[in-house]
Scaffold this motif. Structure first.
Motif, PDB file in Angstrom:
ATOM      1  N   TRP A 159      25.394 -10.038   1.858  1.00  0.00           N
ATOM      2  CA  TRP A 159      26.286 -10.898   1.082  1.00  0.00           C
ATOM      3  C   TRP A 159      25.807 -12.336   0.970  1.00  0.00           C
ATOM      4  CZ3 TRP A 159      28.065 -15.081   3.783  1.00  0.00           C
ATOM      5  CH2 TRP A 159      27.968 -15.006   5.187  1.00  0.00           C
ATOM      6  N   ALA A 160      25.062 -12.839   1.958  1.00  0.00           N
ATOM      7  CA  ALA A 160      24.648 -14.247   1.953  1.00  0.00           C
ATOM      8  C   ALA A 160      23.799 -14.584   0.731  1.00  0.00           C
ATOM      9  CB  ALA A 160      23.882 -14.575   3.229  1.00  0.00           C
ATOM     10  N   TRP A 161      23.003 -13.623   0.262  1.00  0.00           N
ATOM     11  CA  TRP A 161      22.200 -13.859  -0.935  1.00  0.00           C
ATOM     12  C   TRP A 161      23.098 -14.255  -2.109  1.00  0.00           C
ATOM     13  CZ3 TRP A 161      17.079 -14.292  -1.621  1.00  0.00           C
ATOM     14  CH2 TRP A 161      16.233 -13.802  -0.638  1.00  0.00           C
ATOM     15  N   PHE A 162      24.166 -13.505  -2.294  1.00  0.00           N
ATOM     16  CA  PHE A 162      25.044 -13.742  -3.445  1.00  0.00           C
ATOM     17  C   PHE A 162      25.877 -15.004  -3.265  1.00  0.00           C
ATOM     18  CE2 PHE A 162      24.439  -9.067  -3.303  1.00  0.00           C
ATOM     19  CZ  PHE A 162      23.745  -8.943  -4.492  1.00  0.00           C
ATOM     20  N   ASP A 163      26.263 -15.315  -2.034  1.00  0.00           N
ATOM     21  CA  ASP A 163      27.019 -16.550  -1.811  1.00  0.00           C
ATOM     22  C   ASP A 163      26.164 -17.777  -2.089  1.00  0.00           C
ATOM     23  OD1 ASP A 163      29.430 -15.449  -1.260  1.00  0.00           O
ATOM     24  OD2 ASP A 163      29.463 -15.909   0.874  1.00  0.00           O
TER      25      ASP A 163
END
Length: 348
Positions: free
Chosen positions: A17-21
């Protein structure tokens, strides 16, 4: 009705998820910068026209169609990244708003063609007609901004979704949220401030000192007022979230403090009438404010959802493809801009 039962199940995502955040914050920063230049400069030009000087509105009006196109295109990416990680909240709030949300498309189309008509048919229209068209096009943008604010706040409050059943299935807006108006005003005043910076940069580019002085004045005054509105926004947050920004959560507190320090440096550059230096601090301020906004979303959704719990399929091929096209696209864009400015110098 239990609000939690209205939240759809989170779909698996291909990579952590960190990539998209991170991509959400970066692309949202770019979108806000273009949006501020568009909306703020248009509003400032209109005010100057009301005061009897329509020169700025004419000059700004020539820039609005490409600015609006860039704003829309830059807004697609953060919307998509938002839907990857938080789509099961954003989709619901969009549906609950119904026709109000669909009206965003009509308002954008009207404003887009309105600004184009203002630019290319300026001499063919009477002053009253073109000013009316300009006002209506600007009003369309304000409608879009208010609907986006409604959607942003409504997606954070699943407890408010039960109004749908109380209203017999009718679409509704998030009027009961105490953060709605301070959040909206915070964005609008930010647009006025950075719109002033855009006017100052335009004046510096064209060597028009009046534009530089006026733009810097709008930047500093709107920023000072916005600091007060930002305090209103902070106080309007639920107590536990507000305290999170006041030492309860160290990363969130540091993010807010850093954004305030960047705002102070922006003000200093504004008072010293240095548009280029102010532009650097404006980018940093918007970036850290975007990070702060992300913390607000995280805190609001904490009782309902933890992004860390989203299932991950670890299929990285789509990410690599995206990053490859991003690098190539940026390189080609840079090359086209280089050719563009080179051709301008040749014509000069």
């Amino acid at each position: 009705m239990i609000p939690a039962s209205l939240i759809p199940m989170a779909e698996p995502i291909p990579v952590p998820w960190a990539w998209f955040d991170v991509l959400l914050i970066l692309t949202f920063t770019a979108h806000i910068l273009f949006m501020n230049a568009l909306l703020g400069s248009a509003a400032i030009g209109l005010v100057r026209t009301v005061r009897g000087n329509d020169g700025l509105m004419h000059d700004v009006g020539q820039k609005l169609p490409p600015l609006l196109a860039l704003t829309i295109n830059m807004g697609v990416a953060p919307l998509l990244f938002l839907q990857v990680n938080y789509g099961h909240f954003d989709y619901v709030s969009s549906v609950l708003m119904g026709g109000w949300w669909l009206g965003v498309i009509a308002a954008l189309l009207f404003s887009y063609y309105g600004f184009y008509a203002y630019k290319f048919k300026y001499d063919a229209m009477s002053p009253g007609r073109r000013n009316t068209l300009f006002v209506l096009s600007l009003a369309g943008l304000l409608y879009v901004g208010f609907m986006l604010t409604n959607n942003t706040t409504l997606m954070l409050l699943p407890a408010a979704w039960t109004q749908y059943f109380e209203n017999n299935g009718a679409a509704f807006l998030n009027w009961g949220d105490p953060t709605l108006f301070p959040r909206f005003l915070h964005f609008m005043l930010g647009s006025i401030a950075l719109g002033g910076l855009f006017v100052a940069l335009l004046g510096q580019w064209r060597k028009i000192d009046e534009y530089v002085d006026s733009g810097m004045a709008w930047l500093t005054r709107a920023t000072l007022v916005n600091l007060a509105v930002g305090m209103w926004f902070l106080i309007a947050l639920p107590r536990d979230i507000m305290l999170g920004f006041m030492g309860g959560n160290l990363p969130a507190t540091l993010t807010l403090v850093t954004s305030l320090l960047a705002s102070a440096m922006l003000l200093a550059a504004g008072f010293q009438k240095q548009p280029k230096r102010a532009a650097t601090w404006a980018v940093l301020t918007v970036f850290f404010m975007s990070c702060t906004r992300h913390w607000v979303r995280t805190f609001f959704l904490a009782p309902w959802f933890r992004i860390e719990d989203t299932p991950v399929t670890h299929q990285y091929s789509s990410l690599y493809l995206f990053l490859g096209f991003l690098v190539v696209g940026l390189a080609l864009t840079g090359y086209m801009l280089k050719l563009y400015f080179k051709s301008r110098q040749g014509r000069a």
